[in-house]
Design an enzyme around this catalytic site. Structure first.
Site, PDB file in Angstrom:
ATOM      1  N   ASN A 214       0.847  -1.192   0.000  1.00 46.02           N
ATOM      2  CA  ASN A 214       0.000   0.000   0.000  1.00 46.02           C
ATOM      3  C   ASN A 214       0.881   1.241   0.000  1.00 46.02           C
ATOM      4  O   ASN A 214       2.109   1.140  -0.011  1.00 46.02           O
ATOM      5  CB  ASN A 214      -0.960  -0.024   1.199  1.00 46.02           C
ATOM      6  N   ASP A 283      -4.894  -6.179   5.201  1.00 48.51           N
ATOM      7  CA  ASP A 283      -5.972  -6.943   5.831  1.00 48.51           C
ATOM      8  C   ASP A 283      -5.977  -8.393   5.362  1.00 48.51           C
ATOM      9  O   ASP A 283      -6.398  -9.273   6.094  1.00 48.51           O
ATOM     10  CB  ASP A 283      -7.318  -6.289   5.520  1.00 48.51           C
ATOM     11  N   PRO A 311      -3.949 -11.598  10.801  1.00 44.00           N
ATOM     12  CA  PRO A 311      -4.310 -11.303  12.190  1.00 44.00           C
ATOM     13  C   PRO A 311      -4.307  -9.797  12.426  1.00 44.00           C
ATOM     14  O   PRO A 311      -3.523  -9.068  11.804  1.00 44.00           O
ATOM     15  CB  PRO A 311      -3.193 -11.974  12.997  1.00 44.00           C
TER      16      PRO A 311
HETATM   17  O1  C5P Z   1      -8.725  -1.993  10.748  1.00 42.47           O
HETATM   18  P1  C5P Z   1      -7.803  -0.945  10.246  1.00 42.47           P
HETATM   19  O2  C5P Z   1      -6.688  -1.504   9.399  1.00 42.47           O
HETATM   20  O3  C5P Z   1      -8.437   0.195   9.572  1.00 42.47           O
HETATM   21  O4  C5P Z   1      -7.168  -0.351  11.580  1.00 42.47           O
HETATM   22  C1  C5P Z   1      -6.057   0.462  11.592  1.00 42.47           C
HETATM   23  C2  C5P Z   1      -5.315   0.287  12.883  1.00 42.47           C
HETATM   24  O5  C5P Z   1      -5.172  -1.088  13.222  1.00 42.47           O
HETATM   25  C3  C5P Z   1      -3.892   0.792  12.778  1.00 42.47           C
HETATM   26  O6  C5P Z   1      -3.478   1.197  14.059  1.00 42.47           O
HETATM   27  C4  C5P Z   1      -3.134  -0.448  12.310  1.00 42.47           C
HETATM   28  O7  C5P Z   1      -1.765  -0.378  12.589  1.00 42.47           O
HETATM   29  C5  C5P Z   1      -3.851  -1.544  13.076  1.00 42.47           C
HETATM   30  N1  C5P Z   1      -3.900  -2.842  12.400  1.00 42.47           N
HETATM   31  C6  C5P Z   1      -3.197  -3.914  12.920  1.00 42.47           C
HETATM   32  N2  C5P Z   1      -3.276  -5.143  12.312  1.00 42.47           N
HETATM   33  C7  C5P Z   1      -4.031  -5.325  11.236  1.00 42.47           C
HETATM   34  C8  C5P Z   1      -4.762  -4.247  10.690  1.00 42.47           C
HETATM   35  C9  C5P Z   1      -4.664  -3.016  11.298  1.00 42.47           C
HETATM   36  O8  C5P Z   1      -2.491  -3.738  13.910  1.00 42.47           O
HETATM   37  N3  C5P Z   1      -4.089  -6.506  10.662  1.00 42.47           N
END
Ligand code: C5P
Length: 401
Positions: A214, A283, A311
């Protein structure tokens, strides 16, 4: 180029030069200190003048350069007192073996050594010498004496030396001296706290030469790692692939995939008091990356990939039985308030920091919105290091209460 921050604004620095070939680097340093807002007064030893001229340093700083304690330009005829009055720090760059020996035994036989003895402000020195001189028991004894006396030693490091040898004793670079000085003046809001951060993107392989990633640059996470270190914390940074330099004093663990990032975090998180998840973690990953490069062929179908969910590192850390203080990030393209607050609840973190992806990704400046149970506050807009320092202050305040 990243914009320069005036984080030495109002600081008055005495820059002392002693006799060493690295003295030429002090010309860059003088420039950089001023760019960051400091007022620079140069003092040189007689030996330093063998390597670089007072004229050069005067032209760069716009201030007269002092080289002798008998200089009649000082109205009181007490240059060592007049110059040290009002100084916020004395920075000796480079510091020769001889000058360190003088400092260690409290000698005061020229202007710079007298100034150091008569000072009422911190003294930071950057040793620069041949590796035999640095390794000599006398120099090591002097270095230890200086540390015991409260002098801050900046380096030295190892590397190529002007004498053609390679080894310890090489002066740290002017920008590193600057980074150390700026850090020295930052309030120690997280003294001795252990901070673990994730930063940057992750990279999920498709085959040996391709992958999914990304647009995260890692700049915000690296700025936070630096700001936490400046605040006195012991910092570990688990980083996805970026082109950024590791901030001084920060321990970086390099990873590529989300699973590797998860493993590295889980291996170190039990020691951490604060966890900040800044990384843009993928994700999903491809269930079975190809062991060989996938070839396109005339008439062959386009590849179809099956994804599995990675995870959630932040949510896993926050769900530990004795979790560190957890901070999450959310870069969203729209509905920031709603999305960020929802994320704070689902991941069960006390603090969630939101920003608009279109403003934040790759940029040097941004605006952060900090969400907690009380509501939201805005930090910035500002450059990412300034934002990072503000956010560290917010975290420190919540931890102490
Ligand atoms: O769910 P989302 O990716 O939008 O959430 C962002 C937050 O969650 C950030 O702090 C990111 O570093 C963390 N995150 C994580 N592990 C993942 C996905 C996101 O620690 N697999």
């Amino acid at each position: 180029m990243a914009e320069v921050i005036a984080d030495l604004e109002g600081k008055s620095i005495i820059l002392g030069l002693t006799g060493g070939i690295a003295a030429y680097k002090s010309a860059f340093l003088a420039r950089r200190l001023q760019e960051h807002g400091a007022r620079v007064q140069v003092v040189m030893t007689a030996a330093a003048e063998q390597f670089i001229t007072a004229t050069t340093m005067q032209a760069l700083t716009g201030n007269p350069v002092y080289t002798s304690q008998w200089d009649t330009r000082v109205p009181s005829a007490m240059a060592h007192i007049d110059l040290s009055r009002g100084a916020d720090a004395i920075l000796v760059v480079p510091a020769s073996a001889d000058f360190m020996a003088k400092l260690a035994r409290g000698a005061a036989d020229d202007l710079l050594s007298t100034l150091c003895l008569a000072r009422d402000c911190p003294l930071l020195v950057a040793p620069a010498m041949n590796k035999q001189m640095w390794g000599h028991p006398a120099t090591q004894r002097n270095a230890n004496q200086l540390r015991a006396d409260g002098v801050v030693l900046l380096g030295p490091t190892s590397g190529d030396q002007a004498c053609g040898e390679v080894g310890a004793g090489r002066m740290i670079e002017p920008d590193e001296v600057l980074e150390e000085l700026v850090a020295f003046f930052q309030p120690k809001l997280l003294r001795d706290q252990r901070v673990l951060l994730t930063a940057g993107p992750t990279f999920e392989p498709i085959d040996p030469v391709r992958g999914l990633t990304n647009r995260s640059s890692g700049k915000m996470g690296y700025a936070l790692a630096r700001a936490a270190h400046e605040a006195g914390a012991r910092v570990t940074l688990v980083s996805g692939p970026t082109a950024l330099a590791v901030p001084r004093g920060v321990n970086r663990i390099d990873v590529e995939t989300a699973q590797q990032m998860f493993d590295a975090v889980m291996a170190t998180v039990l020691h951490a008091q604060i966890f900040i998840g800044v990384a843009a973690v993928a994700d999903w990953r491809i269930r079975e990356p190809s062991a060989q490069k996938i070839k396109k062929g005339r008439g062959s179908p386009s590849p179809v990939f099956e994804f599995v969910e990675n995870p959630d590192i932040l949510a896993t850390v926050a769900a530990l039985s004795n979790p560190p203080f957890c901070v999450g990030f959310a870069a969203e393209t729209h509905d920031l308030d709603a999305q960020a607050q929802a994320k704070r609840h689902t991941k069960r973190v006390p603090l969630l920091v939101g920003n608009l992806a279109q403003d934040a990704i790759g940029a040097d400046s941004s605006e952060l919105i900090v969400y907690d149970e009380e509501g939201r506050i805005t930090l910035g807009p500002a450059d990412k290091l300034t934002l990072a320092r503000k956010l560290i202050a917010e975290i420190a305040q919540r931890i102490s209460s």
